[in-house]
Enzyme design. Structure first.
Site, PDB file in Angstrom:
ATOM      1  N   HIS A 182       0.860  -1.186   0.000  1.00 15.53           N
ATOM      2  CA  HIS A 182       0.000   0.000   0.000  1.00 15.53           C
ATOM      3  C   HIS A 182       0.894   1.233   0.000  1.00 15.53           C
ATOM      4  O   HIS A 182       1.696   1.432   0.911  1.00 15.53           O
ATOM      5  CB  HIS A 182      -0.922   0.026   1.218  1.00 15.53           C
ATOM      6  CG  HIS A 182      -1.885   1.176   1.202  1.00 15.53           C
ATOM      7  ND1 HIS A 182      -3.154   1.085   0.670  1.00 15.53           N
ATOM      8  CD2 HIS A 182      -1.756   2.452   1.630  1.00 15.53           C
ATOM      9  CE1 HIS A 182      -3.766   2.234   0.775  1.00 15.53           C
ATOM     10  NE2 HIS A 182      -2.938   3.089   1.363  1.00 15.53           N
ATOM     11  N   CYS A 183       0.761   2.054  -1.019  1.00 10.59           N
ATOM     12  CA  CYS A 183       1.627   3.225  -1.182  1.00 10.59           C
ATOM     13  C   CYS A 183       0.899   4.474  -0.697  1.00 10.59           C
ATOM     14  O   CYS A 183      -0.098   4.883  -1.304  1.00 10.59           O
ATOM     15  CB  CYS A 183       2.029   3.380  -2.652  1.00 10.59           C
ATOM     16  SG  CYS A 183       3.139   4.772  -2.944  1.00 10.59           S
TER      17      CYS A 183
END
EC number: 2.3.1.225
Length: 382
Positions: A182-183
Protein backbone atom coordinates in the site's frame (compact mmCIF):
# COMPACT_ATOMS: atom_id res chain seq x y z
CA UNK A 1 4.65 -39.29 91.94
CA UNK A 2 5.87 -39.31 88.38
CA UNK A 3 9.57 -38.89 87.86
CA UNK A 4 11.17 -36.10 85.93
CA UNK A 5 12.28 -38.60 83.29
CA UNK A 6 8.70 -39.35 82.42
CA UNK A 7 7.99 -35.60 82.00
CA UNK A 8 10.93 -35.14 79.68
CA UNK A 9 9.93 -38.12 77.56
CA UNK A 10 6.38 -36.79 77.35
CA UNK A 11 7.59 -33.42 76.14
CA UNK A 12 9.87 -35.05 73.58
CA UNK A 13 6.95 -37.12 72.25
CA UNK A 14 4.85 -33.98 71.81
CA UNK A 15 7.65 -32.24 69.91
CA UNK A 16 8.16 -35.23 67.66
CA UNK A 17 4.45 -35.49 66.92
CA UNK A 18 4.28 -31.76 66.13
CA UNK A 19 7.25 -31.94 63.78
CA UNK A 20 5.71 -35.00 62.15
CA UNK A 21 2.35 -33.28 61.53
CA UNK A 22 3.64 -29.92 60.31
CA UNK A 23 5.28 -31.23 57.13
CA UNK A 24 2.15 -33.20 56.35
CA UNK A 25 -0.09 -30.17 56.70
CA UNK A 26 2.34 -27.98 54.72
CA UNK A 27 2.66 -30.62 52.05
CA UNK A 28 -1.13 -30.85 51.90
CA UNK A 29 -1.42 -27.08 51.42
CA UNK A 30 1.27 -27.01 48.74
CA UNK A 31 -0.41 -29.88 46.95
CA UNK A 32 -3.73 -28.01 47.04
CA UNK A 33 -2.13 -24.86 45.59
CA UNK A 34 -0.39 -26.92 42.89
CA UNK A 35 -3.67 -28.58 41.94
CA UNK A 36 -5.40 -25.21 41.65
CA UNK A 37 -2.54 -23.85 39.51
CA UNK A 38 -2.60 -26.84 37.18
CA UNK A 39 -6.37 -26.63 36.87
CA UNK A 40 -6.17 -22.93 35.99
CA UNK A 41 -3.51 -23.58 33.35
CA UNK A 42 -5.63 -26.33 31.81
CA UNK A 43 -8.63 -24.00 31.63
CA UNK A 44 -6.53 -21.15 30.19
CA UNK A 45 -4.85 -23.29 27.54
CA UNK A 46 -8.09 -25.01 26.58
CA UNK A 47 -9.58 -21.59 25.81
CA UNK A 48 -6.62 -19.72 24.28
CA UNK A 49 -3.84 -22.16 23.42
CA UNK A 50 -2.85 -22.58 19.77
CA UNK A 51 -0.02 -24.79 18.60
CA UNK A 52 0.85 -22.20 15.93
CA UNK A 53 1.36 -19.46 18.51
CA UNK A 54 4.93 -18.20 18.83
CA UNK A 55 6.77 -15.08 19.89
CA UNK A 56 5.93 -13.31 16.62
CA UNK A 57 2.22 -13.87 17.18
CA UNK A 58 2.46 -12.54 20.73
CA UNK A 59 4.30 -9.43 19.53
CA UNK A 60 1.69 -8.87 16.83
CA UNK A 61 -1.05 -9.00 19.45
CA UNK A 62 0.82 -6.57 21.69
CA UNK A 63 1.39 -4.09 18.85
CA UNK A 64 -2.11 -4.44 17.40
CA UNK A 65 -3.24 -1.00 18.76
CA UNK A 66 -0.22 0.62 17.11
CA UNK A 67 -0.95 -1.18 13.83
CA UNK A 68 -4.55 0.01 13.98
CA UNK A 69 -3.43 3.60 14.57
CA UNK A 70 -0.93 3.49 11.69
CA UNK A 71 -3.45 1.94 9.31
CA UNK A 72 -6.11 4.54 10.02
CA UNK A 73 -3.70 7.48 10.02
CA UNK A 74 -2.12 6.32 6.76
CA UNK A 75 -5.53 6.23 5.12
CA UNK A 76 -6.16 9.87 6.02
CA UNK A 77 -2.63 11.08 5.38
CA UNK A 78 -2.71 9.55 1.91
CA UNK A 79 -4.56 12.61 0.61
CA UNK A 80 -1.94 14.87 2.17
CA UNK A 81 0.89 12.89 0.56
CA UNK A 82 -0.75 13.04 -2.86
CA UNK A 83 -1.15 16.82 -2.56
CA UNK A 84 2.48 17.08 -1.44
CA UNK A 85 3.70 15.16 -4.51
CA UNK A 86 1.64 17.39 -6.79
CA UNK A 87 2.87 20.56 -5.08
CA UNK A 88 6.56 19.61 -5.19
CA UNK A 89 6.36 18.46 -8.80
CA UNK A 90 4.54 21.63 -9.82
CA UNK A 91 7.13 23.79 -8.07
CA UNK A 92 9.94 22.09 -10.01
CA UNK A 93 8.10 22.54 -13.32
CA UNK A 94 7.44 26.24 -12.61
CA UNK A 95 11.09 26.88 -11.70
CA UNK A 96 12.27 25.12 -14.85
CA UNK A 97 9.99 27.22 -17.05
CA UNK A 98 10.72 30.54 -15.33
CA UNK A 99 14.40 30.18 -14.39
CA UNK A 100 16.12 27.33 -16.22
CA UNK A 101 14.70 27.56 -19.74
CA UNK A 102 15.51 31.31 -20.16
CA UNK A 103 19.14 30.56 -19.30
CA UNK A 104 19.17 27.63 -21.74
CA UNK A 105 17.67 29.74 -24.53
CA UNK A 106 20.23 32.51 -24.04
CA UNK A 107 23.41 30.45 -23.65
CA UNK A 108 22.97 27.00 -25.26
CA UNK A 109 23.32 26.07 -28.94
CA UNK A 110 20.25 25.14 -30.99
CA UNK A 111 20.69 21.36 -30.83
CA UNK A 112 20.96 21.43 -27.03
CA UNK A 113 17.86 23.60 -26.83
CA UNK A 114 15.93 21.09 -28.95
CA UNK A 115 17.23 18.23 -26.81
CA UNK A 116 16.11 19.86 -23.57
CA UNK A 117 12.70 20.77 -24.99
CA UNK A 118 11.99 17.31 -26.40
CA UNK A 119 13.35 15.20 -23.55
CA UNK A 120 12.05 17.43 -20.78
CA UNK A 121 8.48 17.53 -22.07
CA UNK A 122 8.47 13.79 -22.85
CA UNK A 123 9.69 12.99 -19.33
CA UNK A 124 7.12 15.34 -17.79
CA UNK A 125 4.33 13.73 -19.84
CA UNK A 126 5.34 10.24 -18.70
CA UNK A 127 5.51 11.28 -15.05
CA UNK A 128 2.11 12.98 -15.04
CA UNK A 129 0.41 10.19 -17.01
CA UNK A 130 1.68 7.30 -14.90
CA UNK A 131 1.07 9.08 -11.59
CA UNK A 132 -2.50 9.84 -12.59
CA UNK A 133 -3.11 6.26 -13.69
CA UNK A 134 -1.44 4.80 -10.59
CA UNK A 135 -3.65 6.83 -8.25
CA UNK A 136 -6.94 6.34 -10.12
CA UNK A 137 -6.65 2.73 -11.33
CA UNK A 138 -8.07 0.08 -9.02
CA UNK A 139 -5.45 -2.55 -8.11
CA UNK A 140 -7.90 -5.41 -8.61
CA UNK A 141 -10.14 -7.29 -6.20
CA UNK A 142 -11.14 -10.96 -6.09
CA UNK A 143 -14.79 -11.72 -6.91
CA UNK A 144 -17.12 -11.91 -3.93
CA UNK A 145 -19.55 -14.35 -5.51
CA UNK A 146 -18.85 -18.05 -5.80
CA UNK A 147 -16.78 -18.97 -8.87
CA UNK A 148 -14.86 -21.94 -10.22
CA UNK A 149 -11.55 -20.13 -9.87
CA UNK A 150 -9.08 -22.20 -7.81
CA UNK A 151 -8.30 -20.65 -4.45
CA UNK A 152 -5.22 -21.10 -2.32
CA UNK A 153 -6.35 -20.11 1.16
CA UNK A 154 -9.02 -18.27 3.12
CA UNK A 155 -8.58 -14.62 4.08
CA UNK A 156 -8.59 -14.32 7.86
CA UNK A 157 -10.10 -10.82 7.71
CA UNK A 158 -12.62 -11.12 4.87
CA UNK A 159 -13.40 -14.81 5.61
CA UNK A 160 -13.65 -15.50 1.88
CA UNK A 161 -11.50 -17.62 -0.46
CA UNK A 162 -8.70 -15.76 -2.17
CA UNK A 163 -6.74 -16.75 -5.30
CA UNK A 164 -2.99 -17.17 -5.49
CA UNK A 165 -0.85 -14.04 -4.97
CA UNK A 166 -3.82 -12.28 -3.34
CA UNK A 167 -3.32 -10.64 0.04
CA UNK A 168 -5.37 -8.53 2.42
CA UNK A 169 -4.60 -4.82 2.81
CA UNK A 170 -5.35 -3.63 6.32
CA UNK A 171 -5.52 0.00 5.17
CA UNK A 172 -7.95 -0.54 2.28
CA UNK A 173 -9.62 -3.34 4.30
CA UNK A 174 -9.92 -5.46 1.16
CA UNK A 175 -8.10 -8.30 -0.55
CA UNK A 176 -5.88 -7.15 -3.43
CA UNK A 177 -4.96 -9.21 -6.49
CA UNK A 178 -1.17 -9.66 -6.71
CA UNK A 179 -0.70 -7.18 -3.91
CA UNK A 180 2.72 -5.53 -3.74
CA UNK A 181 2.18 -2.93 -1.00
CA UNK A 182 0.00 0.00 0.00
CA UNK A 183 1.63 3.22 -1.18
CA UNK A 184 0.68 6.33 0.84
CA UNK A 185 2.15 8.57 -1.89
CA UNK A 186 -0.52 7.21 -4.23
CA UNK A 187 -3.21 6.84 -1.56
CA UNK A 188 -3.85 3.51 -3.24
CA UNK A 189 -2.79 -0.11 -3.13
CA UNK A 190 -0.30 -1.36 -5.71
CA UNK A 191 -1.74 -4.51 -7.24
CA UNK A 192 -2.19 -6.42 -10.46
CA UNK A 193 -3.81 -3.68 -12.55
CA UNK A 194 -1.74 -0.65 -11.47
CA UNK A 195 1.65 -2.19 -10.64
CA UNK A 196 3.04 -1.17 -14.03
CA UNK A 197 1.85 2.41 -13.57
CA UNK A 198 3.48 2.62 -10.14
CA UNK A 199 6.86 1.33 -11.29
CA UNK A 200 6.81 3.48 -14.45
CA UNK A 201 6.07 6.56 -12.36
CA UNK A 202 8.99 5.79 -10.04
CA UNK A 203 11.28 5.15 -13.02
CA UNK A 204 10.41 8.29 -14.98
CA UNK A 205 10.34 10.47 -11.88
CA UNK A 206 13.85 9.28 -11.04
CA UNK A 207 14.98 9.95 -14.60
CA UNK A 208 13.44 13.43 -14.46
CA UNK A 209 15.14 14.25 -11.17
CA UNK A 210 18.50 13.04 -12.47
CA UNK A 211 17.99 15.10 -15.63
CA UNK A 212 17.17 18.27 -13.66
CA UNK A 213 20.02 17.70 -11.22
CA UNK A 214 22.62 17.27 -13.98
CA UNK A 215 21.26 20.04 -16.20
CA UNK A 216 21.04 22.59 -13.39
CA UNK A 217 24.35 21.74 -11.73
CA UNK A 218 26.30 24.69 -13.16
CA UNK A 219 23.36 27.02 -12.55
CA UNK A 220 23.18 25.79 -8.97
CA UNK A 221 26.89 26.47 -8.38
CA UNK A 222 26.62 29.97 -9.84
CA UNK A 223 23.49 30.70 -7.80
CA UNK A 224 25.05 29.36 -4.61
CA UNK A 225 28.21 31.44 -5.10
CA UNK A 226 26.08 34.49 -5.83
CA UNK A 227 24.12 33.99 -2.62
CA UNK A 228 27.32 33.58 -0.62
CA UNK A 229 28.89 36.66 -2.19
CA UNK A 230 25.74 38.63 -1.45
CA UNK A 231 25.92 37.60 2.19
CA UNK A 232 29.61 38.58 2.27
CA UNK A 233 28.95 42.05 0.90
CA UNK A 234 25.88 42.53 3.05
CA UNK A 235 27.75 41.55 6.18
CA UNK A 236 30.66 43.82 5.30
CA UNK A 237 28.41 46.84 4.72
CA UNK A 238 26.73 46.36 8.11
CA UNK A 239 29.97 45.97 10.06
CA UNK A 240 29.64 42.25 10.72
CA UNK A 241 32.35 39.62 10.98
CA UNK A 242 32.92 38.11 7.54
CA UNK A 243 35.05 35.11 6.58
CA UNK A 244 38.30 35.61 4.79
CA UNK A 245 41.92 35.27 5.81
CA UNK A 246 40.82 35.15 9.43
CA UNK A 247 37.93 37.12 10.92
CA UNK A 248 38.01 40.72 9.77
CA UNK A 249 35.74 43.25 11.39
CA UNK A 250 34.84 46.03 8.99
CA UNK A 251 33.34 49.09 10.61
CA UNK A 252 31.91 52.17 8.98
CA UNK A 253 31.49 54.19 12.16
CA UNK A 254 33.92 56.85 10.88
CA UNK A 255 32.43 56.89 7.37
CA UNK A 256 28.96 58.22 8.19
CA UNK A 257 29.19 60.70 5.31
CA UNK A 258 29.21 57.87 2.79
CA UNK A 259 25.96 56.31 1.56
CA UNK A 260 25.15 52.61 1.86
CA UNK A 261 26.29 50.87 -1.33
CA UNK A 262 23.51 49.42 -3.50
CA UNK A 263 22.82 45.66 -3.22
CA UNK A 264 24.81 43.40 -5.48
CA UNK A 265 21.66 41.72 -6.87
CA UNK A 266 18.07 42.79 -7.32
CA UNK A 267 15.21 41.09 -5.52
CA UNK A 268 14.26 39.20 -8.67
CA UNK A 269 17.80 37.92 -9.13
CA UNK A 270 17.98 36.77 -5.52
CA UNK A 271 14.71 34.89 -5.94
CA UNK A 272 16.09 33.20 -9.05
CA UNK A 273 19.23 32.16 -7.17
CA UNK A 274 17.24 30.69 -4.28
CA UNK A 275 14.90 28.91 -6.67
CA UNK A 276 17.81 27.28 -8.49
CA UNK A 277 19.33 26.11 -5.21
CA UNK A 278 15.96 24.72 -4.12
CA UNK A 279 15.53 22.97 -7.47
CA UNK A 280 18.90 21.26 -7.35
CA UNK A 281 18.68 20.17 -3.70
CA UNK A 282 15.15 18.79 -4.12
CA UNK A 283 15.77 16.91 -7.36
CA UNK A 284 19.09 15.48 -6.15
CA UNK A 285 17.56 14.23 -2.90
CA UNK A 286 14.56 12.67 -4.64
CA UNK A 287 16.82 11.11 -7.28
CA UNK A 288 18.82 9.29 -4.60
CA UNK A 289 15.87 8.17 -2.45
CA UNK A 290 13.45 7.30 -5.23
CA UNK A 291 16.24 5.80 -7.31
CA UNK A 292 17.02 3.32 -4.54
CA UNK A 293 13.33 2.38 -4.28
CA UNK A 294 13.06 1.96 -8.05
CA UNK A 295 16.16 -0.24 -8.11
CA UNK A 296 14.72 -2.45 -5.37
CA UNK A 297 11.44 -2.92 -7.24
CA UNK A 298 13.37 -3.65 -10.43
CA UNK A 299 15.18 -6.47 -8.61
CA UNK A 300 11.85 -7.87 -7.40
CA UNK A 301 10.39 -7.74 -10.91
CA UNK A 302 13.46 -9.53 -12.27
CA UNK A 303 12.90 -12.31 -9.72
CA UNK A 304 9.17 -12.52 -10.47
CA UNK A 305 8.21 -11.50 -6.93
CA UNK A 306 6.22 -8.80 -5.19
CA UNK A 307 7.20 -7.10 -1.94
CA UNK A 308 4.85 -9.38 0.02
CA UNK A 309 6.00 -12.53 -1.76
CA UNK A 310 9.62 -11.69 -1.10
CA UNK A 311 9.12 -12.14 2.66
CA UNK A 312 6.99 -15.26 2.17
CA UNK A 313 9.50 -16.85 -0.20
CA UNK A 314 12.38 -16.07 2.13
CA UNK A 315 10.66 -17.91 4.99
CA UNK A 316 9.80 -20.83 2.73
CA UNK A 317 13.38 -20.98 1.47
CA UNK A 318 14.71 -21.20 5.02
CA UNK A 319 12.14 -23.78 6.05
CA UNK A 320 12.84 -26.06 3.09
CA UNK A 321 16.58 -25.62 3.45
CA UNK A 322 16.39 -27.16 6.92
CA UNK A 323 14.69 -30.17 5.34
CA UNK A 324 17.29 -30.45 2.62
CA UNK A 325 14.95 -29.24 -0.12
CA UNK A 326 15.26 -26.44 -2.68
CA UNK A 327 12.58 -23.78 -2.99
CA UNK A 328 11.74 -22.40 -6.43
CA UNK A 329 9.48 -19.45 -7.04
CA UNK A 330 6.63 -20.83 -9.17
CA UNK A 331 6.04 -17.42 -10.77
CA UNK A 332 9.59 -16.93 -12.01
CA UNK A 333 9.59 -17.23 -15.83
CA UNK A 334 13.14 -16.01 -16.42
CA UNK A 335 14.51 -12.49 -16.23
CA UNK A 336 13.49 -11.26 -19.68
CA UNK A 337 10.11 -12.98 -19.61
CA UNK A 338 9.37 -11.53 -16.18
CA UNK A 339 9.80 -8.02 -17.60
CA UNK A 340 7.70 -8.86 -20.65
CA UNK A 341 4.88 -10.13 -18.48
CA UNK A 342 5.16 -7.13 -16.17
CA UNK A 343 4.98 -4.53 -18.96
CA UNK A 344 2.47 -6.53 -21.02
CA UNK A 345 4.84 -6.80 -23.99
CA UNK A 346 3.78 -9.41 -26.54
CA UNK A 347 5.96 -8.42 -29.51
CA UNK A 348 9.07 -6.36 -30.16
CA UNK A 349 7.31 -3.13 -31.16
CA UNK A 350 5.39 -3.13 -27.87
CA UNK A 351 8.52 -1.97 -26.07
CA UNK A 352 8.11 1.37 -27.86
CA UNK A 353 4.35 1.79 -27.80
CA UNK A 354 3.68 0.29 -24.37
CA UNK A 355 6.79 1.23 -22.38
CA UNK A 356 8.33 4.40 -23.83
CA UNK A 357 4.99 6.06 -24.63
CA UNK A 358 1.84 6.49 -22.53
CA UNK A 359 -0.31 3.38 -22.82
CA UNK A 360 -3.44 2.23 -21.01
CA UNK A 361 -3.24 -1.42 -22.07
CA UNK A 362 -4.23 -3.91 -19.34
CA UNK A 363 -1.69 -6.34 -17.88
CA UNK A 364 -1.45 -9.89 -19.11
CA UNK A 365 -3.87 -12.18 -17.31
CA UNK A 366 -6.80 -11.49 -15.04
CA UNK A 367 -4.91 -11.67 -11.73
CA UNK A 368 -6.91 -14.73 -10.63
CA UNK A 369 -5.04 -17.57 -12.33
CA UNK A 370 -1.35 -17.72 -13.12
CA UNK A 371 0.75 -19.69 -15.57
CA UNK A 372 3.66 -21.35 -13.81
CA UNK A 373 6.81 -22.71 -15.48
CA UNK A 374 7.04 -26.44 -16.11
CA UNK A 375 9.82 -26.89 -13.55
CA UNK A 376 7.82 -25.60 -10.61
CA UNK A 377 7.72 -27.71 -7.49
CA UNK A 378 4.74 -28.55 -5.37
CA UNK A 379 5.64 -25.74 -3.00
CA UNK A 380 3.93 -22.48 -3.94
CA UNK A 381 4.00 -19.02 -2.41
CA UNK A 382 0.63 -18.09 -0.95
Amino acid sequence: MRSWRWSVSRIMRLFLRWFRLCPRRGHRKRSRVRDLWNYGMVVLKSLYYNVQTNSDTVLDCMFEPIYWLVDNMTRWFGVVFVCLVMALTSSVVVIVYLCVLPIIFSSYPVYWILWHLCYGHWNLLMVVFHYYKATTTQPGFPPQEKTDIPTVTICKKCIVPKPARTHHCSICNRCILKMDHHCPWLNNCVGHFNHRYFFSFCLFMTMGCVYCSISAKDMFLDAYNAIESGRYKGGASQGEAVPGAGLIYISFQHQSSYQTPPPAFTHQERMVHKSLVYLWVLTSSVAVALGALTLWHAILITRGETSVERHINRKERRRLKLRGKLFRNPYHHGRINNWRIFFGVEKGSDWLWRVLLPSTHPPLGDGLTWDCPAYKSSTTAI
